[in-house]
Design an enzyme around this catalytic site. Sequence first.
Site, mmCIF file in Angstrom:
data_model
loop_
_atom_site.group_PDB
_atom_site.id
_atom_site.type_symbol
_atom_site.label_atom_id
_atom_site.label_comp_id
_atom_site.label_asym_id
_atom_site.label_seq_id
_atom_site.Cartn_x
_atom_site.Cartn_y
_atom_site.Cartn_z
ATOM 1 N N HIS A 1 -3.767 10.068 13.532
ATOM 2 C CA HIS A 1 -3.414 10.785 12.308
ATOM 3 C C HIS A 1 -3.861 12.239 12.372
ATOM 4 C CE1 HIS A 1 -2.704 7.096 9.509
ATOM 5 N NE2 HIS A 1 -1.588 7.526 10.063
ATOM 6 N N HIS B 1 -8.131 7.742 16.043
ATOM 7 C CA HIS B 1 -6.701 7.421 15.962
ATOM 8 C C HIS B 1 -5.887 8.717 15.854
ATOM 9 C CE1 HIS B 1 -7.992 7.668 11.742
ATOM 10 N NE2 HIS B 1 -6.735 7.897 11.412
ATOM 11 N N HIS C 1 -6.968 1.274 4.556
ATOM 12 C CA HIS C 1 -8.358 1.693 4.410
ATOM 13 C C HIS C 1 -9.141 0.571 3.747
ATOM 14 C CE1 HIS C 1 -7.865 5.935 5.542
ATOM 15 N NE2 HIS C 1 -6.717 5.919 4.861
#
Length: 878
Positions: free
Chosen positions: A126, A124, A451
């Site tokens: 981030h 991803h 998460h």
Amino acid sequence: MQLAGYRGERQEEINERRGGAIGGARDGTYQRRGSEGEVDAKGIKVSGGTLKRKGDFLGDGKEYLEFTPLGAGQEVGRSCHILSYKGVNIMLDCGVHPGYSGMNSLPFFDVADIKSIDLLLVSHFHLDHAAALPYFLQKTPFRGRTFMTHPTKAIYRLLVQDFIKVSSISTEDMLFNDKDLSDSMAKIEDINFHQTVTHKGIKFWCLHAGHVLGAAMFVIEIADIRILYTGDYSRTEDRHLKAAEIPERKPDVLIVEATFGIRSLSPIRDRERRFTGNVEKILKRGGRVLIPVFALGRAQELLLILEEHWNRNKWLHQFPIFYASSLGKKSIEVFKTFTNMMNTRIQHANQMTGASPFGFRFIEHLKGRDHFRDEGPCVVLATPGMLQNGFSRELLEKWCPSHLNGLIIAGYTVQSTLAHEILREPETIESMSGQTLEFNMSLLNVSFTAHADFNQTAEFIDYLEPTLKDVIFVHGETTNMTRLRDALMQREEEKQDKKSNLRYSTPKNSQTVRIEVSSRKVAKIVKTLANQEPQDGDIVSGLVIEKDFKYTVIDPVDLTEESNLSSWTVEQSLSVHFPLSDSHLVYILGRVFDVSPLTAKNSDANPNPNPNPDPNAAGTGVGQGGDEKVVVGDEMELEEGEGKVRSNGKETKTSREPAEETRSWLVHGAVQVSRPEDKNTKDSLVLLAWDSNPANDVIADSIVSLLMSSTTSPGAALQFTNHQCSLKPLSALNDSTRSVLISRQREEIIQEEKTAANAASKEAKAIENKPEGLEISEEVQATLTAVAKGEQISGTEAAIDRIEDLVGFLRLHYPDVKQTKDGYIVELNGHVATIEKISGDLRIRCDDETVRDSVGRVVKYAELALGKCPRSGLETTL
């Protein structure tokens, strides 16, 4: 040997700084052994070993899957891992550490062989998972392929552009610039969810991870093992994202985040109520609410929550909500574009109203700091999320002294960042300018980070059993990882219905986990080789083709059809000076090799010799009864005479008709030996031609050595060929046996040239069984017999008293020898050499130096064989 490490450190220093233990042993005990820091734990090995391992087709069936974290090993930040199996290497994520800057924030690339990495998969967008990509793609020797999903690629560019702007202000040693980012974009390939891609035999596809828009879990298949890398994932569906998927094909190895350790989060609705309630409380007392966020990801979830809460509570409309990010509007446009990848709630709302849920009514996007007017109670979502710098840090320093204001930490905080330090509720903080500021604002930590907590991780592992064998934890602080591992092991022990054999690993950075994989190699026989079913005990010979870690055995003729390869044959040829007769040539070769005549018919039909001759084929010999015979299979040819020979055990009547003249022969079924057609060289050269391979090359070298020895030292050549070799072809022997055989033969030649007496003895033995028609005097015959028995012969007894005694030696070497009144005449290659005895000395005359020297060597050897020591040299004149 020392390996240069990060910032010039030695490898052992790196291991000491980053190394650690591995979980998995049920009793919790670990054994460290050796100087490399290798640790064993029930079949799993951890070491700082090489990342690349090449597999072999032959072996004991044991291979190892290796996993090495270059970042996020017992830490959160700079996620980057190397997965190695069967000679292929895959990098998973490539991020920076938000708690460091410049080179210190990068993963430990120096531990890996970057050139050997075949594939890079990014989970991803981030920063701690993707921000090191421009550096890695542009400033390292990596030449593999890079994949990420469409939303990740779109948002990654926006996010890293903002990262460069912030870095250019606060960091002197910039890792890369806008050009590096732009150039790197062309090297990144898109992948759709559930799309299967194959590269170098690696098969992989991605599933929804539920962490942020476009976040993917990668399922990777390499040969007979399947690995699942979750990246950051969440099994809870929120306001706009799907929950992480359960793979249909369950993995053997799970690489999973351990961010929250054993912490269990409260239900999402309870967290939303705490969040909105705290915001209302701060606004009612006239304060300002600061919510530090990352520009993309959880920020959009919080904006959806606030938008919905403001829509339900009209009294809140008086308080503005600001989204302070340079990526504000751009990021929202990306989210509007990819609503089809969000959950059904967002997709349904978009279809029903025709308007995107991200078209906010109560949220204002700030274009920059200058557009913000701090005039009363408000809510500000500002970047960055760790409060290291930027607008969120400026507002914190400005608002923290007041008791009216409030700070809400709504995401996960990384160690060594200011956001993480504030969670300890300090009385003061240090400003960016170095001043000490009182910290009086209220603090709320409510996590909306997507998460997986302990319950989600445990349930996820349960879903993947029973095929799952190994679990490797990453992306978690040391304490969280250790507690999570121990809690899961205890949970497995307490299960009543089944006994689990799961092994857990918690490697540190640069520490390699080695998982033993017992693989069975199976090869399919296809095409031509499969036309006839092999029986038990049959040996199948062919080419082994490996493609996508699958093996097939094919006939070389099918190579082009079954692969993109082509088969080639290298034909070699050379010429050797050999001025002796054809019969001498066949005699010399036939004493060592299988020699078959090639007539014009079979030579044209099969111009290239068979590189793999039949070891059962009949050999070639020279008859001892006066007729020269060449036997191949059931056929035979005679030069002259009439008699009986045996062919394959059968007695056959021979013919008086002379055979067709043959000037081409196949030696040992591998090398074609022939005379040139050119009239000037046809009797002085020998041509060799063969298909090049290790076996045929050895045979050709042996032929060249034999022919050259026969012209430079006839005695040595005869001694060399004194014993017939086995009919088993050299090509059927292994490399070691062939080398020993050829070496011994060459050593015998050298040794016999040095030892004249021994050479004479061998020659005498050879001449005792003289061919029919060879006339030698009784005195010479007695001398030869004595020499063969090793008796000492005086010079007068062995002297060449009669020149007629030379005839035996001459006729062994030359087919055309005529007697004259004063001596002999030898005709060779169109030249005539005369041999006369004048005043006790032998004199040789010839108009060709080569022929003269050849006859002279035979005469010298005759003197040596008959026991007479020659003078300083024969007198030879033109």
